[in-house]
Design an enzyme around this catalytic site. Structure first.
Site, short mmCIF file in Angstrom:
data_model
loop_
_atom_site.label_atom_id
_atom_site.label_comp_id
_atom_site.label_asym_id
_atom_site.label_seq_id
_atom_site.Cartn_x
_atom_site.Cartn_y
_atom_site.Cartn_z
CE1 TYR A 58 -4.31 0.30 -0.44
CE2 TYR A 58 -4.34 -1.60 1.03
CZ TYR A 58 -4.98 -0.78 0.11
OH TYR A 58 -6.27 -1.03 -0.27
CD GLU A 60 -4.54 4.69 0.40
OE1 GLU A 60 -4.09 4.13 1.42
OE2 GLU A 60 -5.73 4.91 0.19
CG ASP A 204 -7.90 9.64 -24.48
OD1 ASP A 204 -6.90 8.90 -24.61
OD2 ASP A 204 -8.99 9.23 -24.04
CB THR A 230 -3.85 2.99 -22.23
OG1 THR A 230 -3.77 3.11 -23.65
CG2 THR A 230 -5.27 3.25 -21.77
CE LYS A 233 -6.03 1.59 -26.25
NZ LYS A 233 -6.21 2.25 -24.94
NE ARG A 239 -5.33 -4.99 -20.29
CZ ARG A 239 -5.78 -4.52 -21.46
NH1 ARG A 239 -6.61 -3.50 -21.47
NH2 ARG A 239 -5.42 -5.06 -22.59
N1 DSN Z 1 -11.09 -0.08 -25.66
C1 DSN Z 1 -10.08 0.75 -26.26
C2 DSN Z 1 -9.94 0.47 -27.72
O1 DSN Z 1 -10.07 -0.67 -28.13
O2 DSN Z 1 -9.67 1.38 -28.48
C3 DSN Z 1 -10.30 2.18 -26.01
O3 DSN Z 1 -10.54 2.38 -24.65
#
Ligand code: DSN
Length: 419
Positions: A58, A60, A204, A230, A233, A239
């Protein structure tokens, strides 16, 4: 120094059912073509950090300012990660604690907006994202969302519409980015409009931040107040989510991530993000991102030759959106037919789609995963032709033959090759 785990034998002994799921998923990944534009194969180093005892802690707060004792070790991981993110993206400040891209976005709303305030963002059916003000998301329920889209002819972002809507609605925040935008975004144009109407400008960048990290496309960081993303990708990390921002917003955004929106950070994921950022600084990773784009362009050409119309006429990034109306197949049927032949992609609405999202007139494809496997333009040509056969295969009679083609490709370029 001893590393404790990941210990697959222990999982198998304790829980053979879940151990079976883990091995089945690896077999599925290895046996098909993974063309979901938002997926990738993360490295053994990242997986080792994720499977480590850092999961137990933990923590925080932030490095040096925690609400728990015993954080001196995890502090090192988070500080290294923050420093690497700042260097990689040329940013003033970074926060690696968001659990996902959606969590990062929630924090940005929390930092800059009050319920009822107006946000201007790209509409979901034109390529935006759920968290950009759709009615089913917190963002559309708690905020007044106004949406721009793409122009009907060019299918590129309609910057005139975006400017007109900003002037009319005076949004508190303007968002650029989304989940199905094949082209580069003119961040300078957004910045200009945001300055004109006094809005915060958020990008984003979840989909394309990996291409930015690899210096394969221009960065939004110099233009945006805050960039959320994120890490799983094209970036190819664990993730999770993260954000980078201008120095003036650092304290506000840190407070919005914790304690406003989240509790304890996932320190194993934060450490894995740090590992990933180091990987992204290499010349190999930069070459990978250039190949991701070259592959996406080759795949798009091949699909166009099969009668699938690329929305906007092509791609500058890792993904393409294909309009299947010309071949009389819905996105839903195309996804199912490809799936049965071992090709994994997703149905996707196209701009001005006459079909509901559950049916959709298009599919989205992306090349992050197949490029990690080492595939190149020639392989993309073959994949395009396999998809062409699969989507027209109404009765399933060609599925076996297409699967043989898929097998040949994945055997030549295995995912997670055996040692
Ligand atoms: N779910 C993601 C995508 O496949 O683009 C976006 O959040």
């Amino acid at each position: 120094m001893t590393f404790w785990g990941p210990d697959f034998d222990a999982l198998q002994a304790a829980d053979p059912e879940i151990a079976g799921v883990v091995t089945d998923e690896l077999a599925r990944l290895r046996s098909g073509l993974q063309l979901i534009a938002s997926e990738n194969f993360t490295s053994p180093a990242v997986l080792a950090a994720l499977g480590s005892t850092l999961s137990n802690k933990y923590a925080e707060g932030y490095p040096g300012k925690r609400y728990y004792g015993g954080c001196e070790v995890v502090d090192v991981a988070e500080q290294i990660g923050i420093d690497r993110a700042k260097e990689l993206f040329g940013a003033d400040h970074a926060n690696l604690q968001p659990h996902s891209g959606a969590s990062a976005n929630i924090a940005v709303y929390g930092a800059f907006m009050q319920p009822g305030d107006t946000v201007l963002a790209m509409s979901l059916p034109h390529g935006g994202h759920l968290t950009h003000g759709t009615k089913v998301s917190f963002s559309g329920k708690w905020f007044n969302a106004v949406h721009y889209g793409v122009a009907q002819g060019s299918e590129h972002i309609d910057y005139d519409q975006m400017r007109d809507l900003a002037r009319e609605h005076k949004p508190k925040m303007i968002i650029a980015g989304g989940s199905a935008i094949p082209r580069l975004i003119d961040f300078a144009a957004f910045r200009e409009v945001a300055d004109e109407v006094g809005a915060v400008f958020m990008v984003d960048a979840a989909h394309f931040i990996g291409l930015v990290a690899g210096k394969a496309i221009p960065s939004p960081v110099p233009y945006a107040d805050v960039v959320t993303f994120t890490t799983h990708k094209v970036l190819r990390g664990p993730r999770g989510g993260a954000l980078v921002c201008k120095a003036e917003h650092a304290a506000k955004l840190d407070k919005a991530v914790f304690p406003m929106m989240q509790g304890g950070p996932l320190m194993h994921a934060v450490a894995a993000k740090a590992v990933n950022f180091k990987e992204c600084m290499s010349a190999d990773y930069q070459a990978y991102t250039r190949q991701v784009i070259a592959n996406a362009q080759a795949l798009t050409e091949s699909l166009a030759a099969e009668g699938m119309r690329p929305v906007t006429g092509g791609t500058d990034t890792h993904l393409a959106l294909l309009d299947l109306q010309g071949i009389g197949v819905s996105g839903r049927d195309a996804e199912a037919r490809c799936d049965r032949a071992g090709i994994v992609l997703n149905k996707n609405a196209i701009p001005y789609d006459p079909q509901p999202a559950s049916v959709a007139s298009g599919v989205r494809v992306g090349t992050p995963a197949v490029t990690t496997q080492g595939m190149t333009e020639g392989d993309m040509k073959e994949i395009g032709s396999l998809i062409g056969r699969a989507v027209r295969d109404e009765d399933g009679s060609a599925a076996e033959e297409v699967r043989r083609g898929v097998d040949a490709l994945v055997q030549a370029h295995p995912a997670y090759p055996r040692a």
